[in-house]
Write a protein that holds these residues in place. Structure first.
Motif, PDB file in Angstrom:
ATOM      1  N   GLY A   1       0.807  -1.211   0.000  1.00  8.63           N
ATOM      2  CA  GLY A   1       0.000   0.000   0.000  1.00  8.63           C
ATOM      3  C   GLY A   1       0.840   1.260   0.000  1.00  8.63           C
ATOM      4  N   ARG A   2       1.857   1.311   0.873  1.00  5.08           N
ATOM      5  CA  ARG A   2       2.706   2.507   0.949  1.00  5.08           C
ATOM      6  C   ARG A   2       3.563   2.650  -0.302  1.00  5.08           C
ATOM      7  NH1 ARG A   2       1.611   6.260   2.354  1.00  5.08           N
ATOM      8  NH2 ARG A   2       3.487   7.125   3.303  1.00  5.08           N
ATOM      9  N   LEU A   3       4.072   1.510  -0.806  1.00  2.06           N
ATOM     10  CA  LEU A   3       4.890   1.553  -2.014  1.00  2.06           C
ATOM     11  C   LEU A   3       4.080   2.035  -3.207  1.00  2.06           C
ATOM     12  CD1 LEU A   3       7.596   0.895  -3.404  1.00  2.06           C
ATOM     13  CD2 LEU A   3       6.769  -1.437  -3.718  1.00  2.06           C
ATOM     14  N   PHE A   4       2.867   1.531  -3.368  1.00  6.11           N
ATOM     15  CA  PHE A   4       2.020   1.947  -4.488  1.00  6.11           C
ATOM     16  C   PHE A   4       1.630   3.417  -4.368  1.00  6.11           C
ATOM     17  CE2 PHE A   4       0.369  -2.678  -5.091  1.00  6.11           C
ATOM     18  CZ  PHE A   4       1.623  -3.032  -5.572  1.00  6.11           C
ATOM     19  N   ASP A   5       1.439   3.893  -3.132  1.00  4.37           N
ATOM     20  CA  ASP A   5       1.172   5.320  -2.930  1.00  4.37           C
ATOM     21  C   ASP A   5       2.332   6.155  -3.474  1.00  4.37           C
ATOM     22  OD1 ASP A   5      -1.263   4.880  -1.717  1.00  4.37           O
ATOM     23  OD2 ASP A   5      -0.503   5.079   0.331  1.00  4.37           O
ATOM     24  N   ALA A   6       3.565   5.732  -3.147  1.00  2.00           N
ATOM     25  CA  ALA A   6       4.745   6.480  -3.596  1.00  2.00           C
ATOM     26  C   ALA A   6       4.890   6.428  -5.110  1.00  2.00           C
ATOM     27  CB  ALA A   6       5.995   5.910  -2.916  1.00  2.00           C
ATOM     28  N   LEU A   7       4.660   5.258  -5.692  1.00  3.74           N
ATOM     29  CA  LEU A   7       4.788   5.117  -7.141  1.00  3.74           C
ATOM     30  C   LEU A   7       3.700   5.894  -7.875  1.00  3.74           C
ATOM     31  CD1 LEU A   7       5.678   1.323  -7.258  1.00  3.74           C
ATOM     32  CD2 LEU A   7       7.205   3.220  -7.830  1.00  3.74           C
ATOM     33  N   ASN A   8       2.481   5.888  -7.347  1.00  2.00           N
ATOM     34  CA  ASN A   8       1.401   6.654  -7.963  1.00  2.00           C
ATOM     35  C   ASN A   8       1.692   8.157  -7.886  1.00  2.00           C
ATOM     36  OD1 ASN A   8      -0.264   4.496  -8.762  1.00  2.00           O
ATOM     37  ND2 ASN A   8      -1.191   4.348  -6.741  1.00  2.00           N
ATOM     38  N   TRP A   9       2.273   8.598  -6.764  1.00  2.00           N
ATOM     39  CA  TRP A   9       2.667  10.012  -6.637  1.00  2.00           C
ATOM     40  C   TRP A   9       3.707  10.366  -7.702  1.00  2.00           C
ATOM     41  CZ3 TRP A   9       7.749  11.430  -5.564  1.00  2.00           C
ATOM     42  CH2 TRP A   9       7.970  12.804  -5.429  1.00  2.00           C
ATOM     43  N   ALA A  10       4.692   9.480  -7.871  1.00  2.00           N
ATOM     44  CA  ALA A  10       5.741   9.736  -8.854  1.00  2.00           C
ATOM     45  C   ALA A  10       5.154   9.807 -10.265  1.00  2.00           C
ATOM     46  CB  ALA A  10       6.816   8.652  -8.775  1.00  2.00           C
ATOM     47  N   ARG A  11       4.220   8.918 -10.568  1.00  2.79           N
ATOM     48  CA  ARG A  11       3.632   8.897 -11.917  1.00  2.79           C
ATOM     49  C   ARG A  11       2.783  10.136 -12.167  1.00  2.79           C
ATOM     50  NH1 ARG A  11      -0.968   5.567 -14.269  1.00  2.79           N
ATOM     51  NH2 ARG A  11      -0.490   5.389 -16.490  1.00  2.79           N
ATOM     52  N   GLU A  12       2.113  10.630 -11.133  1.00  2.00           N
ATOM     53  CA  GLU A  12       1.342  11.865 -11.297  1.00  2.00           C
ATOM     54  C   GLU A  12       2.266  13.042 -11.570  1.00  2.00           C
ATOM     55  OE1 GLU A  12      -1.118  12.497  -7.913  1.00  2.00           O
ATOM     56  OE2 GLU A  12      -2.382  10.728  -8.285  1.00  2.00           O
ATOM     57  N   ARG A  13       3.428  13.054 -10.914  1.00  2.00           N
ATOM     58  CA  ARG A  13       4.364  14.168 -11.079  1.00  2.00           C
ATOM     59  C   ARG A  13       5.121  14.078 -12.408  1.00  2.00           C
ATOM     60  NH1 ARG A  13       8.376  16.664  -6.449  1.00  2.00           N
ATOM     61  NH2 ARG A  13       9.318  18.269  -7.777  1.00  2.00           N
ATOM     62  N   TRP A  14       5.464  12.825 -12.810  1.00  2.00           N
ATOM     63  CA  TRP A  14       6.200  12.614 -14.068  1.00  2.00           C
ATOM     64  C   TRP A  14       5.432  11.574 -14.891  1.00  2.00           C
ATOM     65  CZ3 TRP A  14       9.014  12.275  -9.327  1.00  2.00           C
ATOM     66  CH2 TRP A  14       9.769  13.419  -9.036  1.00  2.00           C
ATOM     67  N   PRO A  15       4.433  11.999 -15.652  1.00  4.50           N
ATOM     68  CA  PRO A  15       3.581  11.042 -16.394  1.00  4.50           C
ATOM     69  C   PRO A  15       4.352  10.159 -17.372  1.00  4.50           C
ATOM     70  CG  PRO A  15       2.584  13.232 -16.339  1.00  4.50           C
ATOM     71  CD  PRO A  15       3.973  13.388 -15.809  1.00  4.50           C
ATOM     72  N   ASP A  16       5.515  10.628 -17.848  1.00  2.93           N
ATOM     73  CA  ASP A  16       6.294   9.836 -18.809  1.00  2.93           C
ATOM     74  C   ASP A  16       7.371   9.001 -18.125  1.00  2.93           C
ATOM     75  OD1 ASP A  16       7.859  11.975 -18.006  1.00  2.93           O
ATOM     76  OD2 ASP A  16       8.877  12.160 -19.947  1.00  2.93           O
TER      77      ASP A  16
END
Length: 309
Positions: free
Chosen positions: A196-211
């Motif tokens: 859960g925490r890891l996916f939160d961090a990865l989703n945050w990163a993808r929102e900030r850098w979509p590519d």
């Protein structure tokens, strides 16, 4: 008879459309049939191996089956590349003669046939990998080399291939290519709380850098969870595997160096499980701590994944 597609009746997939353009009187198998083949082969294998003395090795056996289709796809691709090299030479030397014209047509046909065969093997491979993931919860990645993106999986790029491409881009232009987010995470961080925490961090990163492309070593535990996330989201993977045969005990830290050489915009680390019981049973993961330290020394953005407060 083997199932095959009918060009005039069916809505063709990209693979089937390429096959339909070939001047071959023999039919090609339908994509659905190839997917069923990969799924059935893997399911039958796991059914036979499971709950037997070979069960402890089913991961290796299953990955070897997927890897066999990956290897034959690569071999066919090399044959296609040879045909295109031959074609390039023939086109350069073309003098209008009928003999060379026939040779050019033959080389073109060989390249196109090889392309279709390569796609067919990739479809079988991806279907077997999907069945393997469904049955075992594990994700397959090649022991070496890169994998093109498909409808069933994201691209998986070997770190050395990515570095070579980055150097080539710098020679051609100032284009930085994909935005790299690097991750190192502890093997013991594989609980539901960690995911859960890891996916939160990865989703945050993808929102900030979509590519973004995700760089990781693919180690067991949380990094395998991250690979599953990337495949579900269609995020390209850059795999900097630890080469223990070549580098021995320093291999995990050499993998870190490969990831830093990719010049990531952000480094994520999960040095220990966020589950208190799991964390108390193991020491923090050294390679993750080392990558965090190196990232800060290089002035890179670093986020440590931690439990919610």
């Amino acid at each position: 008879m083997h199932p095959s597609f009918t060009p005039s009746a069916d809505r063709l997939t990209p693979y089937e459309a390429q096959a339909a353009c070939l001047e071959d009187p023999r039919p090609h198998p339908a994509e659905a049939a190839l997917q069923q083949l990969g799924c059935c082969l893997m399911t039958e294998l796991l059914d036979i191996v499971g709950e037997t003395a070979l069960e402890d090795f089913q991961g290796l056996i299953g990955e070897a089956l997927i890897g066999a289709f990956h290897a034959v796809s690569q071999r066919i691709e090399r044959e296609a590349d040879k045909a295109r090299d031959t074609l390039g030479g023939l086109v350069r030397d073309f003098d209008g003669s009928e003999v060379l014209d026939v040779e050019i047509q033959a080389a073109t046909a060989r390249a196109r046939c090889s392309d279709v065969a390569m796609l067919a093997m990739e479809i079988v491979r991806d279907a077997a990998a999907a069945a393997y993931a469904t049955a075992t919860g594990e994700v397959w990645s090649p022991w070496k080399g890169s994998v093109r993106a498909s409808r069933l999986s994201a691209a998986q790029i070997e770190a050395r291939d990515a570095l070579r491409a980055a150097r080539a881009r710098k020679h051609r232009s100032r284009d930085a290519g994909a935005t790299i987010v690097a991750l190192r995470a502890a093997p013991q961080a594989d609980t539901a709380e960690d995911a859960g925490r890891l996916f939160d961090a990865l989703n945050w990163a993808r929102e900030r850098w979509p590519d973004m492309a995700l760089a990781t070593s693919g180690a067991r535990g949380a990094e395998k969870l991250a690979i599953k996330w990337a495949q579900q989201k269609g995020v390209p993977l850059v795999l900097a595997r630890a080469d223990f045969d070549r580098h021995g005990r320093s291999a995990p830290f050499r993998a870190n160096e490969e990831m830093l050489a990719l010049e990531p915009v952000c480094v994520l680390t999960l040095a220990n499980s966020v589950n208190p019981l799991r964390a108390s049973a193991a020491k923090p993961f050294g390679p993750a701590l080392s990558l965090a330290q190196k990232a800060e020394e290089h002035g890179l953005l670093h986020h440590a994944v931690k439990a919610r407060r």
